[in-house]
Design a protein around this motif. Structure first.
Motif, PDB file in Angstrom:
ATOM      1  N   VAL A   1      -5.242   4.127  -1.453  1.00  0.00           N
ATOM      2  CA  VAL A   1      -3.993   4.853  -1.581  1.00  0.00           C
ATOM      3  C   VAL A   1      -2.904   3.859  -1.822  1.00  0.00           C
ATOM      4  O   VAL A   1      -2.664   2.945  -1.054  1.00  0.00           O
ATOM      5  N   PRO A   2      -2.215   3.804  -3.229  1.00  0.00           N
ATOM      6  CA  PRO A   2      -1.136   3.096  -3.366  1.00  0.00           C
ATOM      7  C   PRO A   2       0.135   3.267  -2.651  1.00  0.00           C
ATOM      8  O   PRO A   2       0.456   4.688  -2.279  1.00  0.00           O
ATOM      9  N   LEU A   3       0.982   2.258  -2.082  1.00  0.00           N
ATOM     10  CA  LEU A   3       2.055   2.375  -1.039  1.00  0.00           C
ATOM     11  C   LEU A   3       3.039   2.135  -1.875  1.00  0.00           C
ATOM     12  O   LEU A   3       4.180   2.072  -1.349  1.00  0.00           O
ATOM     13  N   GLY A   4       3.062   1.384  -2.958  1.00  0.00           N
ATOM     14  CA  GLY A   4       4.234   0.907  -3.650  1.00  0.00           C
ATOM     15  C   GLY A   4       4.467  -0.697  -3.267  1.00  0.00           C
ATOM     16  O   GLY A   4       3.590  -1.519  -3.193  1.00  0.00           O
ATOM     17  N   ALA A   5       5.774  -1.023  -3.625  1.00  0.00           N
ATOM     18  CA  ALA A   5       6.135  -2.268  -3.509  1.00  0.00           C
ATOM     19  C   ALA A   5       5.710  -2.735  -1.929  1.00  0.00           C
ATOM     20  O   ALA A   5       5.611  -1.943  -1.001  1.00  0.00           O
ATOM     21  N   ALA A   6       5.503  -4.203  -1.894  1.00  0.00           N
ATOM     22  CA  ALA A   6       5.444  -4.735  -0.505  1.00  0.00           C
ATOM     23  C   ALA A   6       6.439  -4.212   0.456  1.00  0.00           C
ATOM     24  O   ALA A   6       7.691  -4.088   0.189  1.00  0.00           O
ATOM     25  N   ARG A   7       5.909  -4.165   1.788  1.00  0.00           N
ATOM     26  CA  ARG A   7       6.586  -3.464   2.950  1.00  0.00           C
ATOM     27  C   ARG A   7       7.834  -4.477   3.348  1.00  0.00           C
ATOM     28  O   ARG A   7       7.935  -5.480   3.033  1.00  0.00           O
ATOM     29  N   GLU A   8       9.135  -3.710   3.490  1.00  0.00           N
ATOM     30  CA  GLU A   8      10.227  -4.408   3.767  1.00  0.00           C
ATOM     31  C   GLU A   8      10.071  -4.789   5.440  1.00  0.00           C
ATOM     32  O   GLU A   8       9.264  -4.528   6.007  1.00  0.00           O
ATOM     33  N   VAL A   9      10.833  -6.014   5.705  1.00  0.00           N
ATOM     34  CA  VAL A   9      10.684  -7.057   7.067  1.00  0.00           C
ATOM     35  C   VAL A   9      11.877  -6.888   7.867  1.00  0.00           C
ATOM     36  O   VAL A   9      12.892  -6.712   7.370  1.00  0.00           O
TER      37      VAL A   9
END
Length: 451
Positions: free
Chosen positions: A86-94
């Motif tokens: 499942v695509p989650l989009g751009a890399a997670r924010e930190v």
């Protein structure tokens, strides 16, 4: 706004959001997961579904035709062919903010200590905004790092990037801990990349201590983490340092080590089929090193700065290692730790002859610079004649500088050594340097007139 832009804006309002298209796993080779049926971009995050309650987070690292290559963040136990992606989009924010001070987190910003959840102020993208090189504030002010030999002979400026070159077991972690406890920087960010799990705990408890940890953020990704996690940990500690720089803080960034970062990128690149170039390192490794290092430095205002120390492992003490050679070219100086000095019980084992700070001439006065040059000249003279001196073959009076070096060496060795819990500021370091260079009467052989 032209006609095309107006039509695109109208269509965006009329068109419903595009549904996420799920994919499926077709192959797993080594660490690389191959999936199909996805519409994703390089750097996007995906979730691989193992069961209703469990999944594996992975990042898109490449593609070939309709195949997408993913690199997992967690172990892949339980993965089966055909598993949903499942695509989650751009890399997670930190996470960033003062709630990170005194905490130990992993490469994705999750706490590793037992102090409960993080007190998060805000989240930001993992990739920071690049600063125009012409907008950077020049390095003009020295930074105290608490090490007498560095403060006096290899003076570091705020915003400078220094390489710490060392083999295994010569005291680089101890040196980093001494800097963290004694520095005048407002915040310290420590990245422990690819270290053994035991060493991570020892560094935090023994080298860093409560005093150092109180104003530090530690990002740890031990050797058994996936290469992607180690890569992200390196980027995360840099991003946290950037956040504090944006707040006008003076930040000391310690990354141990740049070599492990390069090795993690090599593992990823080779896994997706990139050909090796220099001693097994693909070209992408040498393109990523400056992208990481160039994020440190001063901001455009001169208020915030990131002074960075990157340790570089020299395998077999080989200073011509490809990563060591590349690091020297992109850093503002290098400090070499000598195994020979370490074996003699000389700590910190800094090889003054092989080390240099490129920013020092711009940030110290002429008296200090001349004194440091004279000290290095005497050390070099003694080193050139050490074999003759040790066997008693050197004849006093043969060379005035060598005679001075022999007479001054006990004082200079004392100057270069420092206790583990001893912190020396810039002013004290300069005074020690001037004292070590006070005129010493060289020993001259008695001459007898011929009969």
């Amino acid at each position: 706004m032209n006609l095309l832009e107006r039509m695109q804006k109208i269509n965006s309002k009329m068109t419903p959001p595009k549904p996420k298209i799920e994919g499926y796993i077709v192959r797993l080779i080594g660490m690389t997961i191959e999936a199909r049926g996805l519409e994703v971009a390089i750097g996007d995050n995906c979730q691989i579904i193992l069961s209703e309650d469990t999944g594996i987070e992975a990042e898109v690292v490449g593609f070939a035709g309709d195949s997408i290559f993913l690199m997992p963040l967690q172990p892949v136990e339980g993965l089966v062919a055909g598993a949903r992606v499942v695509p989650l989009g751009a890399a997670r924010e930190v996470p960033v903010g003062d709630g990170l001070l005194g905490r130990v987190i992993n490469g994705v910003g999750e706490p590793l200590d037992s102090l409960g959840p993080l007190d998060i102020e805000k989240r930001v993208s993992l990739s920071g905004k690049a600063i125009n090189p012409l907008d950077r504030y020049p390095i003009s002010e020295p930074l105290n790092v608490g090490i007498r030999a560095i403060n006096a002979l290899l003076t570091v400026g705020k915003g400078q990037r220094i390489g710490l070159f060392a083999g295994s077991g010569v005291g680089k972690s101890v040196l980093l801990g001494m800097m963290t406890r004694s520095t005048d920087a407002d915040i310290t960010v420590v990245g422990l990349i690819g270290e053994r799990g035991r060493e991570v705990k020892e560094f935090i408890e023994l080298n860093l201590g409560k005093e150092g940890l109180a104003k530090a953020v530690v990002v740890a990704s031990p050797a058994d983490d996936s290469p992607l996690m180690r890569l992200r940990a390196s980027q995360l500690c840099t991003r946290i340092a950037e956040y504090y720089r944006e707040q006008g803080k003076s930040v000391l960034l310690l990354v141990d080590s740049l070599t492990r970062y390069a090795q993690a990128q090599r593992e990823i690149a080779l896994a997706i089929g990139e050909p090796p170039a220099t001693k097994g390192y693909p070209p992408s490794v040498f393109s990523k090193l400056p992208k990481l290092v160039e994020r440190a430095g001063n901001d455009a205002t001169g208020k915030g700065s990131i002074t960075a120390f990157y340790t570089v492992l020299t395998e077999g003490d080989d200073q011509q290692d490809p990563i060591a050679d590349a690091a020297r070219a992109i850093l503002d100086g290098h400090i070499v730790l000598s195994r020979t000095l370490a074996e003699q019980g000389h700590y910190p084992a800094i090889d003054i002859e092989a080390s240099i700070s490129r920013a020092m001439p711009q940030i110290v006065d002429e008296q200090h610079l001349l004194a440091a040059m004279r000290f290095r000249q005497l050390v070099s003279k003694y080193s050139q004649n050490e074999d003759l001196i040790s066997i008693g073959a050197y004849v006093p009076g043969s060379d005035a500088d060598t005679d001075t070096a022999i007479a001054s060496m006990p004082t200079m060795k004392k100057f270069l050594q420092q206790g583990l819990r001893e912190g020396i500021n810039l002013r004290e370091s300069r005074q020690w340097l001037y004292t070590a260079l006070q005129p010493v009467e060289p020993v001259v052989a008695n001459t007898v007139a011929p009969q």
